[in-house]
Design a protein around this motif. Structure first.
Motif, short mmCIF file in Angstrom:
data_model
loop_
_atom_site.label_atom_id
_atom_site.label_comp_id
_atom_site.label_asym_id
_atom_site.label_seq_id
_atom_site.Cartn_x
_atom_site.Cartn_y
_atom_site.Cartn_z
N ILE A 1 0.82 -1.22 0.00
CA ILE A 1 0.00 0.00 0.00
C ILE A 1 0.85 1.27 0.00
O ILE A 1 0.53 2.23 -0.70
N SER A 2 1.93 1.29 0.78
CA SER A 2 2.74 2.51 0.82
C SER A 2 3.35 2.81 -0.54
O SER A 2 3.38 3.97 -0.97
N GLY A 3 3.84 1.80 -1.24
CA GLY A 3 4.39 2.01 -2.58
C GLY A 3 3.34 2.39 -3.59
O GLY A 3 3.57 3.22 -4.47
N ILE A 4 2.17 1.78 -3.47
CA ILE A 4 1.07 2.10 -4.38
C ILE A 4 0.63 3.55 -4.17
O ILE A 4 0.44 4.30 -5.13
N ALA A 5 0.49 3.95 -2.91
CA ALA A 5 0.06 5.32 -2.61
C ALA A 5 1.11 6.34 -3.06
O ALA A 5 0.76 7.38 -3.65
N ALA A 6 2.38 6.06 -2.81
CA ALA A 6 3.44 6.97 -3.24
C ALA A 6 3.46 7.09 -4.75
O ALA A 6 3.57 8.20 -5.30
N GLY A 7 3.34 5.96 -5.44
CA GLY A 7 3.33 5.98 -6.90
C GLY A 7 2.12 6.68 -7.48
O GLY A 7 2.20 7.27 -8.56
N ALA A 8 0.99 6.63 -6.78
CA ALA A 8 -0.21 7.32 -7.26
C ALA A 8 0.00 8.82 -7.30
O ALA A 8 -0.64 9.52 -8.07
N MET A 9 0.90 9.32 -6.46
CA MET A 9 1.18 10.75 -6.43
C MET A 9 2.34 11.16 -7.34
O MET A 9 2.45 12.32 -7.71
N ILE B 1 -0.48 5.05 -17.26
CA ILE B 1 -1.09 3.81 -16.79
C ILE B 1 -0.60 3.44 -15.40
O ILE B 1 -1.34 2.87 -14.61
N GLU B 2 0.65 3.76 -15.09
CA GLU B 2 1.19 3.47 -13.76
C GLU B 2 0.38 4.18 -12.68
O GLU B 2 0.13 3.63 -11.62
N ARG B 3 0.00 5.39 -12.95
CA ARG B 3 -0.80 6.15 -11.99
C ARG B 3 -2.23 5.62 -11.92
O ARG B 3 -2.80 5.52 -10.84
N TYR B 4 -2.79 5.27 -13.07
CA TYR B 4 -4.20 4.86 -13.12
C TYR B 4 -4.46 3.57 -12.35
O TYR B 4 -5.45 3.47 -11.62
N TRP B 5 -3.63 2.56 -12.52
CA TRP B 5 -3.88 1.31 -11.79
C TRP B 5 -3.71 1.52 -10.29
O TRP B 5 -4.41 0.91 -9.50
N ARG B 6 -2.76 2.38 -9.92
CA ARG B 6 -2.55 2.66 -8.49
C ARG B 6 -3.77 3.38 -7.90
O ARG B 6 -4.22 3.04 -6.80
N LEU B 7 -4.29 4.36 -8.61
CA LEU B 7 -5.48 5.06 -8.14
C LEU B 7 -6.67 4.11 -8.07
O LEU B 7 -7.45 4.15 -7.11
N ALA B 8 -6.82 3.24 -9.05
CA ALA B 8 -7.91 2.26 -9.04
C ALA B 8 -7.79 1.34 -7.83
O ALA B 8 -8.79 1.03 -7.18
N PHE B 9 -6.59 0.90 -7.52
CA PHE B 9 -6.37 0.03 -6.37
C PHE B 9 -6.76 0.74 -5.08
O PHE B 9 -7.47 0.19 -4.23
N LEU B 10 -6.31 2.00 -4.93
CA LEU B 10 -6.63 2.76 -3.72
C LEU B 10 -8.12 3.05 -3.60
O LEU B 10 -8.69 2.99 -2.50
#
Length: 142
Positions: free
Chosen positions: A38-46, A51-60
């Motif tokens: 989660i911490s890596g997904i959240a950091a990457g979402a910002m 596409i890297e940002r979109y899948w992370r936002l979808a996961f969150l």
């Protein structure tokens, strides 16, 4: 802080939650080749783009929606804390610092890493658990 309470033992809810977390870890690994930390997904979402940002936002968004769906189908989420807001903020900052220092969080190391028998994740998870035990004992005896 003398009034410590326990949470009710709900094995079916725990089993369902564990199965859903495990399923999300497996699906993310097999569909995108990514670790569900989660911490890596959240950091990457910002910080990521496209596409890297979109899948992370979808996961969150899915993480947040799961709580909403729980409230719709099961009822209210009972959250209890004996700590003040100030302590919770300090704790959150320390957890954030620890996830950066440890190159991951409990979901990345403790769930995805342990299931892959990653030596780094085994050491990180043992460190998380030891720190949690020590911290809990210190806080309860202050």
């Amino acid at each position: 802080m003398e009034n410590w309470t326990t949470t009710p033992f709900e094995p079916l809810a725990g089993l369902a939650g564990g199965l859903l977390i495990g399923l999300s870890v497996v699906l993310l690994l097999y569909t995108l080749g990514r670790i569900a930390g989660i911490s890596g997904i959240a950091a990457g979402a910002m910080t990521q783009r496209g596409i890297e940002r979109y899948w992370r936002l979808a996961f969150l968004i899915g993480v947040v929606l799961s709580a909403v769906l729980y409230m719709v189908f099961v009822g209210d989420l009972q959250v209890q804390t004996q700590m003040s807001s100030g302590w919770l903020i300090v704790a959150g900052l320390l957890v954030g610092f620890g996830t950066r220092l440890g190159s991951g969080c409990t979901s990345g190391h403790g769930v995805a890493g342990l299931s892959r028998l990653s030596p780094r994740s085994i050491v990180a998870t043992l460190t998380f658990m030891a720190a949690a035990i020590v911290t809990t004992n210190i806080i309860r005896h202050l």
